[in-house]
Design an enzyme around this catalytic site. Structure first.
Site, mmCIF file in Angstrom:
data_model
loop_
_atom_site.group_PDB
_atom_site.id
_atom_site.type_symbol
_atom_site.label_atom_id
_atom_site.label_comp_id
_atom_site.label_asym_id
_atom_site.label_seq_id
_atom_site.Cartn_x
_atom_site.Cartn_y
_atom_site.Cartn_z
ATOM 1 N N TYR A 146 0.828 -1.187 0.000
ATOM 2 C CA TYR A 146 0.000 0.000 0.000
ATOM 3 C C TYR A 146 0.876 1.256 0.000
ATOM 4 O O TYR A 146 0.644 2.192 0.736
ATOM 5 C CB TYR A 146 -0.914 0.001 1.226
ATOM 6 N N GLY A 147 1.936 1.269 -0.766
ATOM 7 C CA GLY A 147 2.815 2.430 -0.775
ATOM 8 C C GLY A 147 3.728 2.384 0.435
ATOM 9 O O GLY A 147 4.249 1.352 0.786
#
Lengths: 444, 258
Positions: free
Chosen positions: A368-369
């Site tokens: 997620y980044g």
């Protein structure tokens, strides 16, 4: 008179005894002069990237990457004239002659390490004085020394301060401090937690023991500032800082040594439990029908300190054997799971480190980044939940990495980590804190 | 140092016993099948069999390391020494009586293997390590009793299926149809690698373990097997931890002797 009865033996980063029976309060940020010096240096020491300013002026690329002002440029030999800039900058920053202002030229003039005089900070309420005084004084110095005219002075400002004040932080600037701007702190007292682990690893020259120590000092000092380490909770933090961060009683070093050749994370959890039983910190409570024994303690704060030391040792074994930083969130979750199941006692920070590990695992494994562990700090939205017990382990993990990440600590930290490693108290905190503790322990 | 025998896991049920067994590194996992080294490499799909390991940094000896007492103490794994890339193997475990639950993969992995990075997600469990270290660990994970060919999937991507009903052959759903049941041999055969790239030659991972055996071996609590609530000792453990964490959050100095 000491508030707490606890005494510890002090050891260096190589497991050699330094002093015995030192009151744990001598290792408190409220009492230890070296810790207070470290905290002052964090506020006062600022790094200047002269080479960066020279390039920004030459290309007109000021205020962030690709932000080029066409037709605006200045060719100034800043690096070549670093010595004279340093002299003038020092004069400008000094409050009185011979005060504690320092400007050191590094890397052949590419960088400056500036120490702003304490008097300037004492005359204000914000730690940002270190940055603002240096940036402003540097602008004045460059304008004066290079006869910059009225029409070009704005470019100097932009090259030094970056896009500030259009942006909240000095975006693309070439003066930097360890601390971020106050608006980026998650809450009251978070300033000392807002230091990415990349900086910590580089300041301590990737010595994992010192990285953990510096990080633990900053985190636990922040606990006092945040209002966590007070009253019923002060001893929890004092013991945590001593045992996890400062290798009290050689606990961290001993557990690492015991598992250094073949140990797994599970073995480290078992070593920690064994040591806690041997030292009388925990004892059997009752044997269950399956043969499982639940343990109990009369001193949960001490148990937490032992578990926290074990957590750091587990990080050093797992991330150390793989020479990789990315393993640390997995350690945070499963060391705690394993030690909780082994004893029936709560894990480090009573569950908060395990929870922090879950989030950090998500945000450090490119799902997620997020980023690699080097960008994390105690003010990070994902890793702020443990009260000072997680980030020292992240700092140690970053220090132990042999080069497995795309964005290296060197890239992330830039000039700051490298220049601040010139400050001995920041580079080798264990040594200076131990010496200071011995010097004051009679008074406690 | 006191004599101490690690206990690993509380609980009086058969499931708890199985958990203890798998987590205890002194228990040797039973080998049920043989997968050749080359086939395992193909299943993971990180390199071609026989190809040299790619590296992410030079070997430690060549690059030199910073002066750090912990680096001097802690022996790097062979993969770390060589500077291998970090790669993964990922499993999906069905909720129907598989040998390991997702969390068990992490607990067991960390008690048995050194230098591993394990993450547990809702339907998948990746284990990451330096490439040559990973291959050793993966061998154990696929060849021994903790792997059931039908209900455990080696899945790098599109892992969905762990909570779906099994098909007519007892196989867990796989949207990418990486593994198929061979009706002739009764074996499960991988026709694609873990991320779904077709394999040149199918790789057999053997026959599914029988349902009744799985029910004996499983580390899953289930209402239609051994329910968690029936393991009183286990429930007490969970409640105790919850209580201690909460009490400690209020005032750690008041938590004494309980």
């Amino acid at each position: 008179m000491a508030k707490y009865p606890d005494k510890v033996d002090l050891y260096d980063d190589r497991g050699r005894v330094f002093a015995s029976k030192v009151p744990v309060e001598a290792l408190s940020p409220l009492r230890n002069p070296a810790m207070q010096k470290i905290i002052s240096y964090v506020k006062e020491c600022v790094s200047v990237n002269l080479e960066g300013i020279e390039k920004a002026l030459a290309t007109g690329e000021v205020g962030g990457k690709w932000c080029i002002i066409r037709g605006r440029s200045l060719k100034l030999d800043l690096v070549k004239n670093a010595e004279s800039i340093a002299d003038s900058l020092k004069n400008c920053l000094q409050v009185t002659k011979d005060d504690d202002t320092e400007v050191k030229v590094l890397k052949g003039g590419k960088h400056l390490l500036v120490k702003v005089p304490a008097k300037r900070l004492n005359a204000g309420v914000e730690y940002t004085t270190g940055f603002t005084a240096t940036a402003a004084a540097l602008c004045c110095t460059i304008v004066e020394n290079f006869n910059v005219n009225l029409w070009d002075a704005d470019l100097i400002h932009a090259a030094v301060w970056g896009r500030y004040p259009q942006t909240m932080e000095p975006l693309g600037g070439n003066v930097s401090s360890l601390l971020s701007v106050p608006q980026q702190n998650e809450g009251m007292g978070y300033a000392l937690r807002n230091v990415p682990c990349a900086h910590i690893a580089l300041i301590t020259k990737k010595n994992a023991m010192n990285a953990a120590a510096l990080s633990s000092i900053l985190e636990q000092a922040a606990m006092f500032e945040m209002g966590d380490a007070i009253g019923n909770f002060e001893r929890l933090h004092l013991l945590g800082l001593a045992y996890q961060g400062l290798n009290a009683n050689n606990l961290v070093y001993d557990i690492v040594k015991e598992n250094s050749k073949t140990g797994t994370l599970g073995d480290v959890a078992v070593s920690t439990v064994k040591r806690a039983i041997a030292d009388g910190v925990i004892k059997p409570l009752e044997k269950k029908p399956s043969g499982y024994t639940a343990y109990t303690t009369n001193d949960l704060n001490m148990w937490n300190a032992y578990a926290a030391a074990g957590l750091l040792a587990g990080t050093m074994i797992t991330c150390g054997s793989a020479r990789s930083m990315q393993h640390c969130p997995s350690v945070f979750i499963y060391f705690n799971d394993l030690i909780e199941r082994e004893t029936g006692l709560p894990g480090v920070d009573f569950g908060r480190v395990a929870g922090t590990g879950v989030e950090m695992a998500f945000f450090s494994h490119s799902i997620y980044g997020g980023g690699n562990p080097a960008v994390f700090h105690g003010n990070h939205i994902v890793t702020r939940h443990s009260k000072g017990f997680t980030i020292p382990c992240v700092a140690a993990a970053v220090a132990l990495d042999a080069g497995t990440v795309i964005y290296t600590p060197e890239k992330i930290s830039g000039v700051v980590g490298e220049t601040l490693s010139e400050v001995p108290e920041l580079r080798e905190p264990l040594r200076y804190v131990n010496e200071a503790a011995v010097s004051i322990h009679g008074g406690i | 140092m006191v004599e101490y025998k690690p206990q690993y896991y509380p609980g009086s049920s058969k499931v708890a016993k199985n958990r203890r067994k798998y987590m205890d590194p002194s228990y040797k996992l039973k080998k049920l099948r043989t997968i050749s080294d080359d086939d395992l490499v193909k299943l993971m799909g990180h390199r071609v069999p026989g190809e040299a390991y790619k590296s992410v940094h030079p070997p430690l000896e060549e690059m030199g390391e910073p002066a750090c007492p912990i680096r001097e103490l802690v022996e790097p794994t062979p993969g770390a020494k060589a500077g291998d890339r970090i790669r993964y193997i990922q499993f999906t475990d069905s909720v129907y009586f598989t040998p390991l639950t997702p969390y068990m993969r992490a607990w067991m992995g960390h008690t048995r293997y050194r230098g591993v990075d394990i993450g547990v997600l809702s339907g998948r469990v990746p284990l990451e390590a330096r490439e040559r270290d990973l291959e050793k660990v993966a061998k154990d994970l696929v060849e021994t009793e903790i792997f059931d060919p039908a209900r455990c999937g080696i899945r790098g991507a599109t892992v969905h299926g762990h909570s779906l009903r099994l098909d007519e052959n007892g196989m867990m759903f796989d949207a990418l149809r990486r593994f198929v049941f061979d009706n002739k041999t009764g074996e499960v055969v991988y026709v694609k690698d873990q991320i779904g790239v077709p394999l040149d030659k199918p790789i057999s991972v053997g026959k599914p373990i029988k349902e009744e055996e799985l029910r004996e071996m499983t580390s899953e609590y289930r209402v239609d097997g051994i329910p968690f609530r029936e393991d009183k000792e286990m429930v007490e453990f969970v409640q105790r931890l919850h209580m201690l964490r909460t009490e400690a959050g209020f005032d750690p100095s008041k938590v004494k002797g309980i």
